[in-house]
Design a protein around this motif. Structure first.
Motif, PDB file in Angstrom:
ATOM      1  N   TRP A   3       0.853  -1.187   0.000  1.00  0.00           N
ATOM      2  CA  TRP A   3       0.000   0.000   0.000  1.00  0.00           C
ATOM      3  C   TRP A   3       0.881   1.226   0.000  1.00  0.00           C
ATOM      4  O   TRP A   3       1.751   1.375   0.851  1.00  0.00           O
ATOM      5  CB  TRP A   3      -0.900  -0.009   1.241  1.00  0.00           C
ATOM      6  CG  TRP A   3      -1.938  -1.065   1.146  1.00  0.00           C
ATOM      7  CD1 TRP A   3      -1.812  -2.379   1.460  1.00  0.00           C
ATOM      8  CD2 TRP A   3      -3.262  -0.904   0.678  1.00  0.00           C
ATOM      9  NE1 TRP A   3      -2.970  -3.049   1.225  1.00  0.00           N
ATOM     10  CE2 TRP A   3      -3.883  -2.172   0.749  1.00  0.00           C
ATOM     11  CE3 TRP A   3      -4.002   0.183   0.210  1.00  0.00           C
ATOM     12  CZ2 TRP A   3      -5.197  -2.385   0.359  1.00  0.00           C
ATOM     13  CZ3 TRP A   3      -5.308  -0.033  -0.160  1.00  0.00           C
ATOM     14  CH2 TRP A   3      -5.892  -1.306  -0.088  1.00  0.00           C
ATOM     15  N   THR A   7      -2.850   5.804  -1.391  1.00  0.00           N
ATOM     16  CA  THR A   7      -4.120   5.210  -1.004  1.00  0.00           C
ATOM     17  C   THR A   7      -5.115   6.334  -0.746  1.00  0.00           C
ATOM     18  O   THR A   7      -4.824   7.260  -0.018  1.00  0.00           O
ATOM     19  CB  THR A   7      -3.949   4.362   0.271  1.00  0.00           C
ATOM     20  OG1 THR A   7      -2.996   3.336   0.006  1.00  0.00           O
ATOM     21  CG2 THR A   7      -5.265   3.736   0.687  1.00  0.00           C
ATOM     22  N   HIS A   9      -9.179   8.192  -0.406  1.00  0.00           N
ATOM     23  CA  HIS A   9     -10.626   8.242  -0.229  1.00  0.00           C
ATOM     24  C   HIS A   9     -11.060   9.625  -0.677  1.00  0.00           C
ATOM     25  O   HIS A   9     -10.495  10.626  -0.269  1.00  0.00           O
ATOM     26  CB  HIS A   9     -11.027   8.023   1.228  1.00  0.00           C
ATOM     27  CG  HIS A   9     -12.473   8.341   1.462  1.00  0.00           C
ATOM     28  ND1 HIS A   9     -12.866   9.442   2.176  1.00  0.00           N
ATOM     29  CD2 HIS A   9     -13.612   7.738   1.050  1.00  0.00           C
ATOM     30  CE1 HIS A   9     -14.187   9.498   2.212  1.00  0.00           C
ATOM     31  NE2 HIS A   9     -14.661   8.482   1.536  1.00  0.00           N
ATOM     32  N   MET A  14      -4.140   9.330   2.035  1.00  0.00           N
ATOM     33  CA  MET A  14      -4.282   8.919   3.421  1.00  0.00           C
ATOM     34  C   MET A  14      -3.209   9.641   4.232  1.00  0.00           C
ATOM     35  O   MET A  14      -2.022   9.541   3.923  1.00  0.00           O
ATOM     36  CB  MET A  14      -4.125   7.414   3.569  1.00  0.00           C
ATOM     37  CG  MET A  14      -4.321   6.916   4.986  1.00  0.00           C
ATOM     38  SD  MET A  14      -4.369   5.119   5.080  1.00  0.00           S
ATOM     39  CE  MET A  14      -2.711   4.718   4.552  1.00  0.00           C
ATOM     40  N   LYS A 284      -6.723  -1.935   4.043  1.00  0.00           N
ATOM     41  CA  LYS A 284      -7.653  -2.324   2.981  1.00  0.00           C
ATOM     42  C   LYS A 284      -9.003  -1.621   3.125  1.00  0.00           C
ATOM     43  O   LYS A 284      -9.720  -1.434   2.140  1.00  0.00           O
ATOM     44  CB  LYS A 284      -7.847  -3.841   2.984  1.00  0.00           C
ATOM     45  CG  LYS A 284      -6.638  -4.603   2.456  1.00  0.00           C
ATOM     46  CD  LYS A 284      -6.863  -6.103   2.542  1.00  0.00           C
ATOM     47  CE  LYS A 284      -5.623  -6.859   2.065  1.00  0.00           C
ATOM     48  NZ  LYS A 284      -5.807  -8.321   2.196  1.00  0.00           N
ATOM     49  N   GLN A 286      -9.261   1.387   3.901  1.00  0.00           N
ATOM     50  CA  GLN A 286      -8.961   2.749   3.452  1.00  0.00           C
ATOM     51  C   GLN A 286      -9.434   3.844   4.414  1.00  0.00           C
ATOM     52  O   GLN A 286     -10.280   4.677   4.078  1.00  0.00           O
ATOM     53  CB  GLN A 286      -9.529   2.993   2.054  1.00  0.00           C
ATOM     54  CG  GLN A 286      -8.858   2.140   0.992  1.00  0.00           C
ATOM     55  CD  GLN A 286      -9.176   2.591  -0.403  1.00  0.00           C
ATOM     56  OE1 GLN A 286     -10.271   3.068  -0.687  1.00  0.00           O
ATOM     57  NE2 GLN A 286      -8.210   2.469  -1.303  1.00  0.00           N
TER      58      GLN A 286
END
Length: 304
Positions: A3, A7, A9, A14, A284, A286
């Protein structure tokens, strides 16, 4: 799976939050020097614990009492201003290591440190100190010069709601660990005290209903907690709670994202015994942020 730092959202990276303004576990917590150290390491989301003082300021300090970690004893709230000037954190050998500072001193530093994107102030809840309007107004007054870069978080939902009433623009965060938790010590002096049949610690009557599954319980519990944390657009959830809930079929991050709320998973520390791979189930899911006492290690890992 590796990761990386991209990563996302909702299109954003993140973020790594430096818990207690540390860059590594050996760093002393909540120090003014920690701010500069985080900046030098490229860590721009920084958390400090703050505890109210009777004379209107806040101490950069986690515990209710000064005992064991400083050269003083007694409740933080009753500390006098003159005594604060002589207050030191102690190292493992019991000798003075670094001074314990005021929030007002931190805010003065933040004025000149424009690289800091967000200063999270975790307002500690101590049973001996009720959150009066005066305390909350003092907090808003102190952060006013840098309010756009400060977020106040707390387990005290009542304080979060009142801060939201006092200032609709201040950024807020809610940690529901006083209402639902897992895996904590029986000796912990703070709620929740009871454990339900699904092994969640939860004192609310809803936890004792005859639910057919832990999933049904979690769906109902999340909905009830949502009303308590409104006003906060970031929730801070223990990673142990996130993992156990996921094994029971409920995804807190998905639930909160659907309501436009970000999630910070805490506290994820990379150590020799606790390497980053064990956190892959959390990654995972997130989360938008991870809080860590080893943020420099996380930064290197996620950028690899």
């Amino acid at each position: 799976m590796i990761w990386n730092y991209s990563t996302v959202h909702s299109g954003g990276k993140m973020q790594i939050v430096s818990h207690a303004a540390r860059t590594k576990l050996s760093s002393p917590p909540n120090t003014l020097a920690g701010l500069q150290e985080c900046i030098e390491k490229g860590l721009y989301y920084i958390e400090y614990d703050i505890s109210p003082l009777s004379y209107g300021d806040f101490l950069l300090f986690h515990n209710e009492k000064l005992d064991n970690t400083t050269n003083r004893t007694g409740p933080v709230f009753l500390l006098k201003r003159d005594d604060q000037r002589k207050l030191w954190y102690l190292n493992k050998e019991g000798t003075r290591e670094t001074r314990v500072a005021h929030l007002s001193q931190l805010i003065e530093l933040l004025n000149d440190e424009l690289l800091v994107r967000e200063l999270q102030l975790d307002l500690k809840t101590h049973v001996s100190v009720p959150f009066t309007d005066d305390i909350l107004k003092n907090l808003l007054r102190i952060i006013a010069p840098v309010k756009n870069r400060v977020r106040i978080s707390s387990c005290a939902d009542w304080a979060i709601r009142r801060l939201h009433e006092l200032d609709r623009e201040v950024k807020l965060g809610f940690d529901p660990q006083f209402f639902i938790d897992v895996g904590r010590s029986e000796a912990n002096p703070y709620p929740p005290f009871r454990q339900n049949r699904f092994t969640y610690r939860d004192d609310h009557p809803i936890a004792s209903y005859n639910w057919q599954s832990s999933y049904e319980y979690l769906v109902a519990r999340a909905a009830s907690l949502w009303s308590q944390g409104q006003g906060a657009d970031v929730w801070y959830l223990r990673y142990e709670l996130l993992e156990k809930s996921a094994t029971d079929g409920f995804n807190w991050i998905e639930f909160l994202h659907s309501r436009g709320t970000e999630v910070c998973a805490w506290t994820l520390n990379i150590t020799k015994k606790n390497n980053s791979k064990i956190f892959s189930p959390i990654l995972k899911m997130q989360p938008d942020r991870i809080s860590s006492d080893t943020p420099d290690s996380w930064k290197r890992y996620l950028e690899a």
